[in-house]
Design a protein around this motif. Structure first.
Motif, PDB file in Angstrom:
ATOM      1  N   GLY A  53       0.813  -1.216   0.000  1.00  0.00           N
ATOM      2  CA  GLY A  53       0.000   0.000   0.000  1.00  0.00           C
ATOM      3  C   GLY A  53       0.841   1.258   0.000  1.00  0.00           C
ATOM      4  O   GLY A  53       0.660   2.145  -0.842  1.00  0.00           O
ATOM      5  N   HIS A  54       1.771   1.337   0.912  1.00  0.00           N
ATOM      6  CA  HIS A  54       2.658   2.491   0.975  1.00  0.00           C
ATOM      7  C   HIS A  54       3.547   2.541  -0.269  1.00  0.00           C
ATOM      8  O   HIS A  54       3.796   3.599  -0.832  1.00  0.00           O
ATOM      9  N   GLY A  55       4.002   1.381  -0.687  1.00  0.00           N
ATOM     10  CA  GLY A  55       4.846   1.314  -1.878  1.00  0.00           C
ATOM     11  C   GLY A  55       4.132   1.814  -3.121  1.00  0.00           C
ATOM     12  O   GLY A  55       4.713   2.540  -3.934  1.00  0.00           O
ATOM     13  N   MET A  56       2.853   1.457  -3.285  1.00  0.00           N
ATOM     14  CA  MET A  56       2.116   1.899  -4.469  1.00  0.00           C
ATOM     15  C   MET A  56       1.921   3.410  -4.478  1.00  0.00           C
ATOM     16  O   MET A  56       1.918   4.027  -5.549  1.00  0.00           O
ATOM     17  N   ALA A  57       1.779   4.015  -3.312  1.00  0.00           N
ATOM     18  CA  ALA A  57       1.686   5.479  -3.260  1.00  0.00           C
ATOM     19  C   ALA A  57       2.976   6.092  -3.792  1.00  0.00           C
ATOM     20  O   ALA A  57       2.954   7.047  -4.568  1.00  0.00           O
ATOM     21  N   LEU A  58       4.090   5.518  -3.414  1.00  0.00           N
ATOM     22  CA  LEU A  58       5.377   6.027  -3.879  1.00  0.00           C
ATOM     23  C   LEU A  58       5.607   5.692  -5.356  1.00  0.00           C
ATOM     24  O   LEU A  58       6.177   6.500  -6.089  1.00  0.00           O
ATOM     25  N   VAL A  59       5.147   4.541  -5.802  1.00  0.00           N
ATOM     26  CA  VAL A  59       5.258   4.191  -7.223  1.00  0.00           C
ATOM     27  C   VAL A  59       4.578   5.262  -8.072  1.00  0.00           C
ATOM     28  O   VAL A  59       5.108   5.706  -9.087  1.00  0.00           O
ATOM     29  N   HIS A  60       3.399   5.700  -7.652  1.00  0.00           N
ATOM     30  CA  HIS A  60       2.691   6.744  -8.394  1.00  0.00           C
ATOM     31  C   HIS A  60       3.565   7.987  -8.523  1.00  0.00           C
ATOM     32  O   HIS A  60       3.698   8.552  -9.612  1.00  0.00           O
ATOM     33  N   VAL A  61       4.157   8.412  -7.428  1.00  0.00           N
ATOM     34  CA  VAL A  61       4.971   9.633  -7.439  1.00  0.00           C
ATOM     35  C   VAL A  61       6.221   9.435  -8.298  1.00  0.00           C
ATOM     36  O   VAL A  61       6.616  10.332  -9.043  1.00  0.00           O
ATOM     37  N   ILE A  62       6.823   8.271  -8.231  1.00  0.00           N
ATOM     38  CA  ILE A  62       8.027   7.987  -9.026  1.00  0.00           C
ATOM     39  C   ILE A  62       7.701   8.018 -10.515  1.00  0.00           C
ATOM     40  O   ILE A  62       8.431   8.589 -11.315  1.00  0.00           O
ATOM     41  N   LYS A  63       6.590   7.416 -10.886  1.00  0.00           N
ATOM     42  CA  LYS A  63       6.251   7.277 -12.301  1.00  0.00           C
ATOM     43  C   LYS A  63       5.504   8.481 -12.868  1.00  0.00           C
ATOM     44  O   LYS A  63       5.649   8.797 -14.041  1.00  0.00           O
ATOM     45  N   LYS A  64       4.685   9.156 -12.044  1.00  0.00           N
ATOM     46  CA  LYS A  64       3.801  10.200 -12.570  1.00  0.00           C
ATOM     47  C   LYS A  64       4.013  11.575 -11.954  1.00  0.00           C
ATOM     48  O   LYS A  64       3.376  12.535 -12.362  1.00  0.00           O
ATOM     49  N   GLY A  65       4.843  11.674 -10.930  1.00  0.00           N
ATOM     50  CA  GLY A  65       5.070  12.951 -10.280  1.00  0.00           C
ATOM     51  C   GLY A  65       4.079  13.205  -9.152  1.00  0.00           C
ATOM     52  O   GLY A  65       3.257  12.350  -8.823  1.00  0.00           O
ATOM     53  N   PRO A  66       4.130  14.392  -8.541  1.00  0.00           N
ATOM     54  CA  PRO A  66       3.331  14.684  -7.353  1.00  0.00           C
ATOM     55  C   PRO A  66       1.875  15.073  -7.622  1.00  0.00           C
ATOM     56  O   PRO A  66       1.104  15.249  -6.691  1.00  0.00           O
ATOM     57  N   GLN A  67       1.483  15.183  -8.866  1.00  0.00           N
ATOM     58  CA  GLN A  67       0.104  15.570  -9.191  1.00  0.00           C
ATOM     59  C   GLN A  67      -0.808  14.351  -9.048  1.00  0.00           C
ATOM     60  O   GLN A  67      -0.490  13.276  -9.550  1.00  0.00           O
ATOM     61  N   ILE A  68      -1.941  14.517  -8.373  1.00  0.00           N
ATOM     62  CA  ILE A  68      -2.911  13.435  -8.237  1.00  0.00           C
ATOM     63  C   ILE A  68      -4.258  13.896  -8.792  1.00  0.00           C
ATOM     64  O   ILE A  68      -4.479  15.078  -9.020  1.00  0.00           O
ATOM     65  N   ASP A  69      -5.147  12.956  -8.986  1.00  0.00           N
ATOM     66  CA  ASP A  69      -6.486  13.248  -9.493  1.00  0.00           C
ATOM     67  C   ASP A  69      -7.222  14.143  -8.506  1.00  0.00           C
ATOM     68  O   ASP A  69      -7.279  13.857  -7.312  1.00  0.00           O
ATOM     69  N   ALA A  70      -7.796  15.194  -8.992  1.00  0.00           N
ATOM     70  CA  ALA A  70      -8.489  16.171  -8.140  1.00  0.00           C
ATOM     71  C   ALA A  70      -9.811  15.660  -7.587  1.00  0.00           C
ATOM     72  O   ALA A  70     -10.410  16.313  -6.732  1.00  0.00           O
ATOM     73  N   LYS A  71     -10.268  14.486  -8.007  1.00  0.00           N
ATOM     74  CA  LYS A  71     -11.579  14.022  -7.562  1.00  0.00           C
ATOM     75  C   LYS A  71     -11.664  13.797  -6.055  1.00  0.00           C
ATOM     76  O   LYS A  71     -12.749  13.824  -5.488  1.00  0.00           O
ATOM     77  N   HIS A  72     -10.533  13.585  -5.406  1.00  0.00           N
ATOM     78  CA  HIS A  72     -10.551  13.358  -3.955  1.00  0.00           C
ATOM     79  C   HIS A  72     -10.333  14.641  -3.148  1.00  0.00           C
ATOM     80  O   HIS A  72     -10.483  14.636  -1.931  1.00  0.00           O
ATOM     81  N   VAL A  73      -9.966  15.709  -3.799  1.00  0.00           N
ATOM     82  CA  VAL A  73      -9.701  16.966  -3.103  1.00  0.00           C
ATOM     83  C   VAL A  73     -11.013  17.573  -2.630  1.00  0.00           C
ATOM     84  O   VAL A  73     -11.932  17.781  -3.420  1.00  0.00           O
ATOM     85  N   GLY A  74     -11.101  17.795  -1.331  1.00  0.00           N
ATOM     86  CA  GLY A  74     -12.310  18.378  -0.763  1.00  0.00           C
ATOM     87  C   GLY A  74     -13.468  17.404  -0.627  1.00  0.00           C
ATOM     88  O   GLY A  74     -14.551  17.787  -0.223  1.00  0.00           O
ATOM     89  N   SER A  75     -13.242  16.127  -0.931  1.00  0.00           N
ATOM     90  CA  SER A  75     -14.310  15.135  -0.794  1.00  0.00           C
ATOM     91  C   SER A  75     -14.432  14.715   0.676  1.00  0.00           C
ATOM     92  O   SER A  75     -13.659  15.148   1.525  1.00  0.00           O
ATOM     93  N   THR A  76     -15.386  13.884   0.953  1.00  0.00           N
ATOM     94  CA  THR A  76     -15.582  13.422   2.329  1.00  0.00           C
ATOM     95  C   THR A  76     -15.140  11.981   2.515  1.00  0.00           C
ATOM     96  O   THR A  76     -15.282  11.430   3.579  1.00  0.00           O
ATOM     97  N   GLY A  77     -14.595  11.349   1.488  1.00  0.00           N
ATOM     98  CA  GLY A  77     -14.169   9.962   1.580  1.00  0.00           C
ATOM     99  C   GLY A  77     -12.881   9.796   2.358  1.00  0.00           C
ATOM    100  O   GLY A  77     -12.206  10.763   2.714  1.00  0.00           O
TER     101      GLY A  77
END
Length: 96
Positions: A53-77
């Motif tokens: 789980g922690h590794g996959m979070a870092l894999v995303h950053v390594i492969k795609k950079g620090p930008q994430i999908d905005a759909k979770h920003v400000g959500s309640t999940g």
């Protein structure tokens, strides 16, 4: 757990900021588009004791950079984040 919370926990567990780990990954060539997530996960487990789980979070950053999908920003999940850009320079320097 939010994406940023995963990165903060990685720092707690390894003593390294996400940016430091990304730099280590780049030095090993793990940012190449041909490298599969499994190879990066194996390195993170062997050298830093990180689970999937922690590794996959870092894999995303390594492969795609620090930008994430905005759909979770400000959500309640449970995966909500405050920003669509992850902070990689360590918890101590994170803007309030």
């Amino acid at each position: 757990m939010s994406f940023q919370a995963y990165l903060d926990a990685i720092e707690d567990n390894t003593g390294l900021t996400p940016r430091q780990l990304v730099e280590q990954a780049k030095e090993r060539g793990f940012d190449d588009e041909q490298v599969k997530a499994g190879e990066i996960l194996a390195w993170l487990q062997a050298d830093h004791g990180l689970g999937r789980g922690h590794g996959m979070a870092l894999v995303h950053v390594i492969k795609k950079g620090p930008q994430i999908d905005a759909k979770h920003v400000g959500s309640t999940g449970t995966h909500r984040d405050e920003s669509d850009t992850l902070w990689l320079d360590g918890k101590a320097t994170k803007p309030a």
